[in-house]
Motif scaffolding. Structure first.
Motif, mmCIF file in Angstrom:
data_model
loop_
_atom_site.group_PDB
_atom_site.id
_atom_site.type_symbol
_atom_site.label_atom_id
_atom_site.label_comp_id
_atom_site.label_asym_id
_atom_site.label_seq_id
_atom_site.Cartn_x
_atom_site.Cartn_y
_atom_site.Cartn_z
ATOM 1 N N THR A 40 -0.860 9.829 0.309
ATOM 2 C CA THR A 40 -1.121 8.617 0.930
ATOM 3 C C THR A 40 -2.381 8.486 1.654
ATOM 4 O O THR A 40 -2.519 9.392 2.295
ATOM 5 C CB THR A 40 0.132 7.798 1.293
ATOM 6 N N GLU A 41 -2.782 7.399 2.196
ATOM 7 C CA GLU A 41 -3.689 7.348 3.001
ATOM 8 C C GLU A 41 -3.193 7.851 4.590
ATOM 9 O O GLU A 41 -3.842 8.609 5.176
ATOM 10 C CB GLU A 41 -4.038 5.825 3.300
ATOM 11 N N ARG A 78 0.817 -1.160 -0.069
ATOM 12 C CA ARG A 78 -0.062 -0.108 0.273
ATOM 13 C C ARG A 78 1.029 1.142 -0.041
ATOM 14 O O ARG A 78 2.082 1.191 0.380
ATOM 15 C CB ARG A 78 -0.848 0.054 1.207
ATOM 16 N N GLY A 79 0.248 2.494 -0.531
ATOM 17 C CA GLY A 79 0.985 3.614 -0.237
ATOM 18 C C GLY A 79 2.340 3.625 -1.207
ATOM 19 O O GLY A 79 2.421 3.037 -2.118
ATOM 20 N N ALA A 139 -5.132 11.309 6.272
ATOM 21 C CA ALA A 139 -5.774 10.933 7.805
ATOM 22 C C ALA A 139 -5.419 12.180 8.459
ATOM 23 O O ALA A 139 -6.062 12.360 9.588
ATOM 24 C CB ALA A 139 -5.242 9.695 8.197
#
Ligand code: CAA
Length: 240
Positions: free
Chosen positions: A182-183, A12-13, A187
């Motif tokens: 990215t996530e 991920r990311g 956030a």
């Protein structure tokens, strides 16, 4: 036979972009992940890259997991220490647990992954250790005493390893990304994020591929003279 690269947090990311770029550059790639089975499966379906599940915070799990990767794919030549977490809080609210979780993954994770691979790299006289630190390990960040400390530690770790690995053709380098889309960055509360973007001279967040290109460069045989370096990729936000 192509060299084997192992990317932690590689599904991920930033890690996913690194895994894909290394595969495109001709490496055999394995990616680790700690928890998100669904994302890992989707990543393997999309890319054909093998994924393995364990936590870099757990030394014994790293030893066991690395043995499995090496049995499947052969000796690991390139390690990308990318896995990282945030547990942001102003220091007066930060708990011992938030401190420990971040140190265990973002700093001890580098020991846990590099140590089981080190002797093999020494015996084969080749290795590339590429660790992903952060702009916030260089400059510090409000709300990230834990993360900034761990990421600064990653830089010191790399400089020590560079000296120890040099005679064995093992390089150790660290990349300090700035704020990347990215996530993890998404956030951050929107107002805070917008304020951060306002401090980036190029006027935007970075892309995971910006960091992946740095990794491919440092992994190459041609980068053998570069060791102990800190490669900053942050859109001009912090100049060191
Ligand atoms: N500088 C100075 N003061 C700040 C501040 C800053 N950057 N951010 C918040 N404050 C102040 C607030 O204005 C507030 O002041 P008042 O009490 O006077 O109003 C005080 O600090 C406390 O703020 P909150 O009550 O909002 O605190 P909170 O408990 O909600 O936590 C926080 C706030 C979690 C730290 C939040 O500000 C935050 O998420 N900040 C972003 C941290 C950050 O950049 N994280 C990076 C994540 S991405 C990443 O880590 C990847 C990478 O490598 C770059």
């Amino acid at each position: 036979m192509s060299r084997v690269a192992l990317v932690t947090g590689g599904s991920r990311g930033i890690g996913a972009a690194i895994s894909k770029a290394l595969k495109a550059a001709g490496y055999t790639v394995a990616a680790t992940y700690a928890g998100n089975d669904e994302a890992a499966k989707a990543f393997t379906d999309e890319t054909g890259i093998h994924t393995y599940k364990w936590s870099v915070a757990d030394y014994d799990a790293c030893v066991e997991g690395i043995a499995k990767v090496e049995a499947d794919l052969g000796p690991v030549d390139i390690l990308v220490n990318n896995a990282g977490i945030t547990r942001d809080a102003p220091f007066h609210k930060m708990t011992r647990e938030q401190w420990a979780e971040v140190m265990d993954t973002n700093l001890s994770g580098l020991f846990n992954m590099t140590h089981p691979l080190w002797n093999g790299m020494r015996e084969r006289s080749f290795g590339r250790i590429i660790s992903i630190s952060s702009i916030n390990g260089q400059k510090g960040q409000f709300g990230q005493a834990n993360y900034s400390a761990a990421k600064a530690g990653d830089i010191g770790f790399t400089k020590a390893l560079a000296q120890e690995g040099a005679r064995k053709n093992i390089t150790a380098n660290v990349i300090c990304p700035g704020y990347i889309a990215t996530e993890m960055v998404m956030a951050v509360p929107e107002k805070v994020r917008d304020a951060i973007i306002g401090t980036i001279p190029v006027g935007r967040l970075g892309e995971p591929e910006d960091i992946a290109r740095c990794v491919v460069f440092l992994a190459s045989d041609e980068a053998g003279f570069i060791t102990g370096s800190t490669l900053t990729a942050n859109g001009g936000q912090y100049l060191v």
